[in-house]
Design a protein around this motif. Structure first.
Motif, PDB file in Angstrom:
ATOM      1  N   LEU A   1      16.266  41.858  77.831  1.00 43.95           N
ATOM      2  CA  LEU A   1      16.879  43.175  78.027  1.00 43.95           C
ATOM      3  C   LEU A   1      18.299  43.211  77.463  1.00 43.95           C
ATOM      4  O   LEU A   1      18.672  44.146  76.744  1.00 43.95           O
ATOM      5  CB  LEU A   1      16.919  43.505  79.520  1.00 43.95           C
TER       6      LEU A   1
ATOM      7  N   ILE B   1      18.282  45.639  85.583  1.00 46.03           N
ATOM      8  CA  ILE B   1      18.944  46.597  84.697  1.00 46.03           C
ATOM      9  C   ILE B   1      20.131  47.248  85.395  1.00 46.03           C
ATOM     10  O   ILE B   1      21.108  47.662  84.759  1.00 46.03           O
ATOM     11  CB  ILE B   1      17.935  47.669  84.211  1.00 46.03           C
TER      12      ILE B   1
ATOM     13  N   VAL C   1      16.793  53.708  78.190  1.00 42.90           N
ATOM     14  CA  VAL C   1      16.139  52.854  79.186  1.00 42.90           C
ATOM     15  C   VAL C   1      15.507  53.732  80.265  1.00 42.90           C
ATOM     16  O   VAL C   1      16.170  54.583  80.854  1.00 42.90           O
ATOM     17  CB  VAL C   1      17.138  51.873  79.832  1.00 42.90           C
TER      18      VAL C   1
END
Length: 246
Positions: free
Chosen positions: A109, A126, A137
């Motif tokens: 990520l 995240i 995203v």
């Protein structure tokens, strides 16, 4: 010696070696007849504790359980970083991709946030990222598992059923040439199956410590996937391509 005690001793002896022949095993258990030994081995095979190999050799089946994210991030960190860098090179601009939960997936990520792509994920790490990012995203909803920083379950599966990806990057707990891809969690296994079905290309992010290890739930077999790892494996590479750090 009762069967349980004999079988426990057999597993303990096998755990110290990669594989062993039956006659070699019997020399270490001189008080057990060959017929009794074979019955015990058959029971252990039925219970998933051992595995017979070509040529009459036997090996213990290595199982793996789910570790927390804090524990995972401390294991094989250098190898996972190399895998993340290599996996990132597979992604092209303007693609729609899925990134799974897991420590290696979290590193991936970070590699892709400055790219012009759309990232779908169930990886809640995240939320640890601050500052500006270029990627779009989208965090999918679902039941939150704080131990592995992941979302899964019926809501997640409903969302995923209508989504299709150019590439999907999945974390795994074990990869075995016979048992396939495994995970300790039924909902995570179900999620991985659905994602593989809806992705044009699926990659498994798997450091070599997970080769020939088996967790409790089978997600899918080693077909139509590409493995990204820190080193190769002679047996697994016959079934799937393995991408290595450049």
């Amino acid at each position: 010696m009762i069967p349980y005690e004999r079988q426990k001793k057999i597993v303990r002896l096998l755990a110290d070696k990669d594989l062993v022949k039956i006659d070699e095993l019997q020399t270490q258990l001189p008080n057990i007849s060959i017929s009794t030994l074979r019955r015990d081995l058959k029971t252990l095979e039925t219970n998933g504790k051992i595995e017979y190999l070509v040529g009459g050799a036997i090996k213990a089946v290595m199982t793996t359980s789910e570790l927390s994210m804090s524990q995972k991030t401390m294991l094989h960190d250098e190898q996972k970083q190399l895998i993340a860098v290599r996996a990132a090179k597979e992604v092209c601009d303007n693609e729609s991709i899925y990134i799974d939960s897991g420590s290696t997936s979290s590193l991936l990520l970070n590699q892709l946030l400055d790219r012009d792509i759309t990232i779908y994920t169930t990886n809640t790490t995240i939320f640890n990222i601050s500052g500006e990012i270029k990627a779009t995203v989208i965090l999918l909803g679902g039941h939150y598992n704080p131990k592995i920083s992941s979302l899964s379950g019926t809501l997640t599966e409903n969302n995923l059923s209508d989504l299709y990806f150019d590439r999907a990057f999945l974390g795994v707990n074990g990869v075995d040439d016979e048992k396939g891809v495994t995970t300790p969690n039924i909902s995570e296994a179900t999620k991985k199956r659905l994602i593989r079905t809806n992705a044009k290309q699926t990659y498994l992010l798997c450091d070599s410590s997970k080769f020939h290890r088996i967790s409790s739930v089978r997600a899918f077999d080693l077909e139509n996937v590409i493995l990204v790892s820190d080193k190769g494996d002679a047996v697994i590479s016959k079934l799937v391509p393995i991408l290595l750090p450049e």
